[in-house]
Write a protein that holds these residues in place. Structure first.
Motif, mmCIF file in Angstrom:
data_model
loop_
_atom_site.group_PDB
_atom_site.id
_atom_site.type_symbol
_atom_site.label_atom_id
_atom_site.label_comp_id
_atom_site.label_asym_id
_atom_site.label_seq_id
_atom_site.Cartn_x
_atom_site.Cartn_y
_atom_site.Cartn_z
ATOM 1 N N ARG A 1 0.754 -1.253 -0.072
ATOM 2 C CA ARG A 1 -0.035 0.159 0.078
ATOM 3 C C ARG A 1 0.827 1.347 -0.137
ATOM 4 N NH1 ARG A 1 -5.012 -1.809 3.381
ATOM 5 N NH2 ARG A 1 -5.193 0.391 4.175
ATOM 6 N N ILE A 2 0.803 1.943 -1.052
ATOM 7 C CA ILE A 2 1.812 2.993 -1.341
ATOM 8 C C ILE A 2 1.278 4.318 -1.635
ATOM 9 C CG2 ILE A 2 3.821 3.838 -2.656
ATOM 10 C CD1 ILE A 2 4.398 0.773 -3.359
ATOM 11 N N GLY A 3 1.616 5.355 -0.612
ATOM 12 C CA GLY A 3 1.083 6.718 -0.925
ATOM 13 C C GLY A 3 1.788 7.475 -2.069
ATOM 14 N N LEU A 4 1.340 8.162 -3.036
ATOM 15 C CA LEU A 4 2.227 8.835 -3.964
ATOM 16 C C LEU A 4 1.787 10.270 -3.743
ATOM 17 C CD1 LEU A 4 1.133 6.849 -7.192
ATOM 18 C CD2 LEU A 4 3.213 6.609 -5.765
ATOM 19 N N PHE A 5 2.808 11.116 -3.225
ATOM 20 C CA PHE A 5 2.776 12.541 -2.761
ATOM 21 C C PHE A 5 3.685 13.354 -3.833
ATOM 22 C CE2 PHE A 5 3.841 15.336 0.888
ATOM 23 C CZ PHE A 5 2.716 16.446 0.742
ATOM 24 N N GLY A 6 2.823 13.932 -4.757
ATOM 25 C CA GLY A 6 3.635 14.734 -5.820
ATOM 26 C C GLY A 6 3.792 15.925 -5.745
ATOM 27 N N GLY A 7 4.775 16.734 -6.041
ATOM 28 C CA GLY A 7 5.228 18.202 -5.786
ATOM 29 C C GLY A 7 6.097 18.589 -6.206
ATOM 30 N N SER A 8 6.352 20.020 -6.222
ATOM 31 C CA SER A 8 7.655 20.452 -6.670
ATOM 32 C C SER A 8 8.640 20.619 -5.413
ATOM 33 C CB SER A 8 7.506 21.984 -7.275
ATOM 34 O OG SER A 8 6.730 22.240 -8.074
ATOM 35 N N PHE A 9 8.115 20.543 -4.090
ATOM 36 C CA PHE A 9 8.899 20.597 -3.138
ATOM 37 C C PHE A 9 10.183 21.497 -3.165
ATOM 38 C CE2 PHE A 9 7.253 16.201 -3.565
ATOM 39 C CZ PHE A 9 6.428 16.237 -2.329
ATOM 40 N N ASN A 10 9.594 22.881 -3.281
ATOM 41 C CA ASN A 10 10.706 23.871 -3.766
ATOM 42 C C ASN A 10 10.571 25.137 -2.698
ATOM 43 O OD1 ASN A 10 12.414 25.156 -5.474
ATOM 44 N ND2 ASN A 10 10.884 26.478 -6.142
ATOM 45 N N PRO A 11 11.263 24.864 -1.559
ATOM 46 C CA PRO A 11 11.890 23.714 -0.947
ATOM 47 C C PRO A 11 10.808 22.763 -0.253
ATOM 48 C CG PRO A 11 12.040 25.501 0.624
ATOM 49 C CD PRO A 11 11.509 26.029 -0.588
ATOM 50 N N PRO A 12 11.366 21.685 0.241
ATOM 51 C CA PRO A 12 10.562 20.769 0.918
ATOM 52 C C PRO A 12 10.750 21.164 2.208
ATOM 53 C CG PRO A 12 12.657 19.928 0.376
ATOM 54 C CD PRO A 12 12.667 20.861 -0.362
ATOM 55 N N HIS A 13 9.732 21.183 3.336
ATOM 56 C CA HIS A 13 9.557 21.594 4.488
ATOM 57 C C HIS A 13 8.654 20.654 5.554
ATOM 58 C CE1 HIS A 13 5.500 22.834 3.819
ATOM 59 N NE2 HIS A 13 6.029 23.422 2.575
ATOM 60 N N GLU A 14 8.606 21.060 6.744
ATOM 61 C CA GLU A 14 8.047 20.305 7.643
ATOM 62 C C GLU A 14 6.581 20.052 7.406
ATOM 63 O OE1 GLU A 14 7.397 18.077 10.978
ATOM 64 O OE2 GLU A 14 9.629 18.748 10.377
ATOM 65 N N GLY A 15 5.986 20.899 6.898
ATOM 66 C CA GLY A 15 4.528 20.535 6.361
ATOM 67 C C GLY A 15 4.552 19.426 5.807
ATOM 68 N N HIS A 16 5.343 19.312 4.632
ATOM 69 C CA HIS A 16 5.572 18.018 3.771
ATOM 70 C C HIS A 16 5.697 16.860 4.504
ATOM 71 C CE1 HIS A 16 6.757 20.938 0.612
ATOM 72 N NE2 HIS A 16 5.504 21.024 0.282
ATOM 73 N N ARG A 17 6.458 16.942 5.549
ATOM 74 C CA ARG A 17 6.838 15.517 6.388
ATOM 75 C C ARG A 17 5.702 15.373 7.421
ATOM 76 N NH1 ARG A 17 12.312 15.778 9.952
ATOM 77 N NH2 ARG A 17 11.346 17.385 10.901
ATOM 78 N N LEU A 18 4.843 16.240 7.655
ATOM 79 C CA LEU A 18 3.852 15.945 8.486
ATOM 80 C C LEU A 18 2.667 15.495 7.944
ATOM 81 C CD1 LEU A 18 1.975 18.731 11.020
ATOM 82 C CD2 LEU A 18 0.719 17.417 9.459
ATOM 83 N N VAL A 19 2.317 15.777 6.527
ATOM 84 C CA VAL A 19 1.333 15.204 5.813
ATOM 85 C C VAL A 19 2.032 13.675 5.526
ATOM 86 C CG1 VAL A 19 0.472 14.878 3.568
ATOM 87 C CG2 VAL A 19 0.644 17.115 4.383
ATOM 88 N N SER A 20 3.233 13.347 5.165
ATOM 89 C CA SER A 20 3.541 12.071 4.817
ATOM 90 C C SER A 20 3.422 11.226 6.225
ATOM 91 C CB SER A 20 5.114 12.147 4.791
ATOM 92 O OG SER A 20 5.159 12.819 3.175
ATOM 93 N N ARG A 21 3.690 11.677 7.442
ATOM 94 C CA ARG A 21 3.666 10.883 8.546
ATOM 95 C C ARG A 21 2.234 10.506 8.953
ATOM 96 N NH1 ARG A 21 6.260 14.391 11.545
ATOM 97 N NH2 ARG A 21 4.093 15.344 12.590
#
Length: 205
Positions: free
Chosen positions: A21-41
């Motif tokens: 079961r794999i979540g695909l999280f797409g984006g520019s990540f320009n830059p990546p930040h803590e909010g992106h990590r929170l969503v992943s977690r």
């Protein structure tokens, strides 16, 4: 930069096997930040995923690319931010010349059969999702998880995409089932939020 100049490490796909079961999280990540990590977690936990793959795009066709950092720099920055065996960062879209999310998801489903993919996006993306290339086909291709974003919840809830696929929305209490459902199926996840945004971080430089 041509995809031919990227190292295999930057554009290779993470290992996987049928049934994952794999979540695909797409984006520019320009830059990546803590909010992106929170969503992943949160998505790993609440959707009962085995892994989340960050798909670092060469460039969003709906955005200005004038301040877009090089792909390899964004991939490496994301990897430095997110450490752990269940979160993987890849810029593989550049190796195939993909421009649109539909192309990416179609390729993954065809080349990696048996995986239970879930597309992850923020509520701000859902609000304007009808502007994406073949957006309705994406909803019909795989389950979708929409994570709440500050200031975007109301617009997302009444968006064209939310209205079009309202019959496929499941209750948040059933979020762990999402990866097992046939599309169209989607869930709106409320919870912890970060006020950080990539555009704000770029403006501080």
């Amino acid at each position: 930069m041509s995809a031919a100049f990227f190292s295999r490490d930057i554009v290779s796909l993470p290992p996987s096997s049928p049934g994952m079961r794999i979540g695909l999280f797409g984006g520019s990540f320009n830059p990546p930040h803590e909010g992106h990590r929170l969503v992943s977690r949160e998505c790993l936990k609440r959707l009962d995923l085995d892994a989340v793959w960050w798909l670092v795009t060469p460039g969003n066709p709906l955005k200005d690319h004038s301040d877009l950092a090089p792909l390899d720099a964004r991939v490496r920055a994301a990897r430095a931010l997110v450490a752990g065996p269940r979160c993987h960062i890849t810029g593989f879209e550049a190796a195939h010349g993909f421009t649109y999310t539909f192309e990416t998801l179609s390729h993954l489903q065809k080349t990696l059969p048996g995986r239970r993919f879930v597309w992850i996006m923020g509520a701000d993306s859902l609000a304007g999702f009808h502007h994406w290339e073949r957006w309705d086909e994406i909803f019909s291709m795989m389950p979708v998880a929409v994570y709440v974003r500050p200031g975007s919840t109301r617009k997302a809830a009444v968006s064209r995409a939310a209205s079009r696929f309202r019959h496929g929305r499941i209750d948040e209490s059933d979020a762990r089932l999402l990866a097992t459902l046939d599309p169209p199926a989607w869930v709106f996840l409320h919870g912890l939020m970060s006020t950080l945004s990539s555009s704000q971080l770029r403006s501080r430089k």
